[in-house]
Design an enzyme around this catalytic site. Structure first.
Site, PDB file in Angstrom:
ATOM      1  NE  ARG A   1      -4.288  -1.467   0.073  1.00 30.83           N
ATOM      2  CZ  ARG A   1      -5.200  -1.725   0.902  1.00 30.83           C
ATOM      3  NH1 ARG A   1      -5.657  -1.055   1.942  1.00 30.83           N
ATOM      4  NH2 ARG A   1      -5.929  -2.857   0.524  1.00 30.83           N
TER       5      ARG A   1
ATOM      6  NE  ARG B   1      -7.450   5.362   1.841  1.00 31.69           N
ATOM      7  CZ  ARG B   1      -8.301   4.424   2.540  1.00 31.69           C
ATOM      8  NH1 ARG B   1      -9.408   5.050   2.950  1.00 31.69           N
ATOM      9  NH2 ARG B   1      -7.763   3.379   2.940  1.00 31.69           N
TER      10      ARG B   1
ATOM     11  NE  ARG C   1      -9.656   7.453  -6.526  1.00 38.71           N
ATOM     12  CZ  ARG C   1     -10.039   6.781  -5.351  1.00 38.71           C
ATOM     13  NH1 ARG C   1      -9.230   6.136  -4.811  1.00 38.71           N
ATOM     14  NH2 ARG C   1     -11.407   6.630  -4.781  1.00 38.71           N
TER      15      ARG C   1
ATOM     16  CG  ASP D   1      -8.775  -3.749  -4.618  1.00 34.69           C
ATOM     17  OD1 ASP D   1      -8.182  -3.026  -3.474  1.00 34.69           O
ATOM     18  OD2 ASP D   1      -9.753  -4.681  -4.376  1.00 34.69           O
TER      19      ASP D   1
ATOM     20  CE1 TYR E   1     -12.999  -7.773   1.879  1.00 31.13           C
ATOM     21  CE2 TYR E   1     -11.460  -8.799   0.903  1.00 31.13           C
ATOM     22  CZ  TYR E   1     -11.685  -8.014   1.565  1.00 31.13           C
ATOM     23  OH  TYR E   1     -10.973  -7.145   2.337  1.00 31.13           O
TER      24      TYR E   1
HETATM   25  O1  CP3 Z   1       0.155   0.028  -3.173  1.00 32.37           O
HETATM   26  C1  CP3 Z   1      -0.120  -0.989  -3.078  1.00 32.37           C
HETATM   27  O2  CP3 Z   1      -0.104  -1.808  -2.151  1.00 32.37           O
HETATM   28  C2  CP3 Z   1      -1.014  -1.364  -4.421  1.00 32.37           C
HETATM   29  C3  CP3 Z   1      -2.289  -1.363  -4.354  1.00 32.37           C
HETATM   30  C4  CP3 Z   1      -3.223  -2.086  -3.751  1.00 32.37           C
HETATM   31  C5  CP3 Z   1      -4.729  -1.787  -3.384  1.00 32.37           C
HETATM   32  N1  CP3 Z   1      -5.393  -2.726  -2.876  1.00 32.37           N
HETATM   33  C6  CP3 Z   1      -5.166  -0.406  -3.536  1.00 32.37           C
HETATM   34  C7  CP3 Z   1      -6.305  -0.111  -2.655  1.00 32.37           C
HETATM   35  C8  CP3 Z   1      -3.120  -3.456  -3.381  1.00 32.37           C
HETATM   36  C9  CP3 Z   1      -2.016  -4.441  -3.440  1.00 32.37           C
HETATM   37  C10 CP3 Z   1      -4.410  -3.799  -2.784  1.00 32.37           C
HETATM   38  C11 CP3 Z   1      -4.761  -5.323  -2.373  1.00 32.37           C
HETATM   39  C12 CP3 Z   1      -5.898  -5.473  -1.516  1.00 32.37           C
HETATM   40  N2  CP3 Z   1      -7.190  -5.069  -1.757  1.00 32.37           N
HETATM   41  C13 CP3 Z   1      -5.770  -6.502  -0.543  1.00 32.37           C
HETATM   42  C14 CP3 Z   1      -4.505  -7.402  -0.180  1.00 32.37           C
HETATM   43  C15 CP3 Z   1      -3.783  -6.553   0.769  1.00 32.37           C
HETATM   44  C16 CP3 Z   1      -4.199  -6.283   2.075  1.00 32.37           C
HETATM   45  O3  CP3 Z   1      -4.163  -5.104   2.317  1.00 32.37           O
HETATM   46  O4  CP3 Z   1      -4.330  -6.980   2.889  1.00 32.37           O
HETATM   47  C17 CP3 Z   1      -7.187  -6.495   0.232  1.00 32.37           C
HETATM   48  C18 CP3 Z   1      -7.710  -7.365   1.257  1.00 32.37           C
HETATM   49  C19 CP3 Z   1      -7.979  -5.597  -0.507  1.00 32.37           C
HETATM   50  C20 CP3 Z   1      -9.304  -5.331  -0.517  1.00 32.37           C
HETATM   51  C21 CP3 Z   1      -9.630  -3.806  -0.317  1.00 32.37           C
HETATM   52  N3  CP3 Z   1      -9.536  -2.920  -1.203  1.00 32.37           N
HETATM   53  C22 CP3 Z   1      -9.460  -3.119   1.163  1.00 32.37           C
HETATM   54  C23 CP3 Z   1      -9.424  -3.894   2.403  1.00 32.37           C
HETATM   55  C24 CP3 Z   1      -9.568  -1.850   0.862  1.00 32.37           C
HETATM   56  C25 CP3 Z   1      -9.441  -0.683   2.013  1.00 32.37           C
HETATM   57  C26 CP3 Z   1     -10.676  -0.152   2.198  1.00 32.37           C
HETATM   58  C27 CP3 Z   1     -10.200   1.257   2.850  1.00 32.37           C
HETATM   59  O5  CP3 Z   1     -11.006   2.423   2.415  1.00 32.37           O
HETATM   60  O6  CP3 Z   1      -9.731   1.378   3.858  1.00 32.37           O
HETATM   61  C28 CP3 Z   1      -9.564  -1.483  -0.466  1.00 32.37           C
HETATM   62  C29 CP3 Z   1      -9.441  -0.332  -1.457  1.00 32.37           C
HETATM   63  C30 CP3 Z   1      -8.162   0.028  -1.724  1.00 32.37           C
HETATM   64  N4  CP3 Z   1      -7.220  -0.747  -2.531  1.00 32.37           N
HETATM   65  C31 CP3 Z   1      -7.703   1.302  -1.573  1.00 32.37           C
HETATM   66  C32 CP3 Z   1      -6.427   1.330  -2.243  1.00 32.37           C
HETATM   67  C33 CP3 Z   1      -5.343   2.398  -2.416  1.00 32.37           C
HETATM   68  C34 CP3 Z   1      -8.101   2.431  -0.748  1.00 32.37           C
HETATM   69  C35 CP3 Z   1      -9.183   3.061  -1.819  1.00 32.37           C
HETATM   70  C36 CP3 Z   1      -9.368   4.734  -1.685  1.00 32.37           C
HETATM   71  O7  CP3 Z   1      -8.391   5.510  -1.748  1.00 32.37           O
HETATM   72  O8  CP3 Z   1     -10.268   5.212  -1.111  1.00 32.37           O
END
Ligand code: CP3
Length: 408
Positions: A42, A46, A55, A91, A170
């Protein structure tokens, strides 16, 4: 699924030699490098003001499917922090969306499904969506990766996908959940439907991962973030075969490394060309009991969360597996001397493993001060990576302060 080796295109950054001798790829292959490579799960997202600005007005999944935006967001943390790898901005639910599943990402919450997949009938309905349609639907992903690697040059891009269990968690829950109880019930209550669900999910997520590697990613990471909810027995029986099937979509991809001795500048090295596979990392949260099984699905590198120290993870893996991890994300907000001592301790414990890529034990918290991440990268780069005695002079004194830890 392919069993024979498929060569990457000659223009792929691994095949052309652009990223093949990078710190990250060498460490993933088990070689100790001049300094320990570092990147953050990540790192794009954000914590960066430039991400939040870009974004505004675009939904998460729309951003993922816009090649220009996805590429720019991937590059932001590489430019700012000088990390040793980019991780593709996307994602784990993107391939679900592209195959036709009703899923959105709700800010501050995570993936939310239009309808939870709870019964054998639900599974039959879901799996009637044909994964083969992804071959064309994944075009925006391939385009975004190609744009990104053209900008990254010698810095490798890591492609990623969700493991079948984490995606199923999920799908079955219908959204984020604490203990994934419906998913864990389904595997026992309807084992045949569960097996079909996992096979389909492996096919969908495996194609997503393969598209990224073919388009230019130099390594692949499979996230089984929620596997820590499982017993070892359930993991081995109901999950590991599907994770192996997902990885098989990239396991056959290889490249030939020519003139190896030339760019190692080592005359004693083998001058024959070497055939190598694309490195695969497998990571989960709370998976201390599952590390060996997670390696056993066909991964080259195991990602470790912050709950067990790296020397213990290395012991559990028999001392033979390159490790990635495991700075506690909570420490990022602690005073610098506290964080610094923790990072140096992680590096020291990582030296017991064949090789080590420094990362967090889970993703960057959104409220992290990005300057702390930049400073952390500098610290890791200054601390050196080879044998403990070889560390750069600037960091030698602080490394000495954690010298009580066993050295490999
Ligand atoms: O920088 C990186 O690591 C690459 C991008 C990345 C994202 N999601 C972007 C993202 C990666 C590798 C993921 C994988 C992902 N997504 C996982 C596995 C990794 C982990 O964290 O365990 C999981 C479980 C998800 C599912 C998911 N998508 C979650 C739990 C969330 C967060 C929700 C939140 O708003 O807190 C997302 C959304 C997400 N994926 C964001 C990002 C940058 C946030 C979106 C935003 O900016 O609003």
């Amino acid at each position: 699924m392919n069993t024979e080796s498929v060569n990457l295109d000659a223009s792929h950054p691994l095949a052309s030699g652009l990223t093949a001798d990078s710190r990250l790829i060498r460490a993933y292959q088990g070689t100790r490098t001049d300094v320990t490579p570092v990147w953050f799960m990540r790192q794009a997202g954000r914590s960066l003001p430039e991400y939040r600005e870009l974004r505004v007005g675009t939904r998460m999944l729309d951003a993922c499917l816009d090649p220009e935006m996805a590429s720019e967001i991937t590059l932001q943390p590489v430019r700012r922090h000088h990390v040793d790898a980019g991780i593709f901005f996307s994602d784990i639910v993107v391939p679900l969306k592209l195959v036709g599943v009703d899923v959105e990402i709700v800010a501050g919450k995570g993936p939310v499904l239009g309808k939870a997949v709870r019964t054998a009938t639900d599974v039959a309905e879901l799996t009637s969506l044909d994964p083969a349609t992804l071959d064309s639907a994944l075009a925006p992903i391939s385009q975004a990766v190609a744009r990104t690697v053209a900008e990254l040059g010698a810095t490798p891009l890591i492609g990623f996908a969700g493991a079948p269990f984490t995606l199923a968690a999920y799908l079955v829950e219908g959204g984020p959940s604490k203990d994934h109880i419906h998913a864990r019930t389904l595997m026992h209550a309807e084992p045949e439907a569960w097996a079909r669900l996992m096979e389909w999910t492996a096919n969908v997520t495996g194609r997503f991962l393969r598209a990224q590697v073919l388009a230019g990613a130099s390594a692949a990471q499979l996230f089984d973030s929620w596997a820590g909810a499982l017993s070892l027995a359930d993991y081995a029986k109901y999950v590991a075969p599907a994770s192996a099937a997902a990885i098989a979509h990239v396991r056959d991809l290889s490249y030939t490394e020519r003139a190896y001795a030339e760019y190692r500048q080592d005359e004693a090295a083998d001058t024959e060309s070497v055939n190598r596979s694309v490195p695969i990392v497998h990571f989960g949260v709370g998976t201390g009991e599952l590390l060996a099984a997670m390696h056993g699905i066909g991964a080259d590198v195991v990602g470790v969360d912050y709950r067990i120290p790296l020397d213990e993870a290395n012991r559990r893996l028999g001392g033979t597996v390159p490790l990635q991890g495991n700075v506690d994300p909570a420490m990022l907000a602690a005073p610098w001397p506290v964080l610094e001592a923790h990072v140096l301790d992680v590096l020291e414990r990582g030296r017991t493993a064949p090789s080590h890529v420094l990362n967090l034990g889970h993703g960057v918290p959104p409220d992290t001060d990005p300057d702390v991440l930049t400073r952390l990268v500098d610290l890791v780069h200054e601390a050196g990576g080879a044998a403990s005695g070889d560390t750069a002079s600037g960091a030698a004194a602080s490394v000495g302060s954690v010298a009580g830890v066993a050295r490999g």
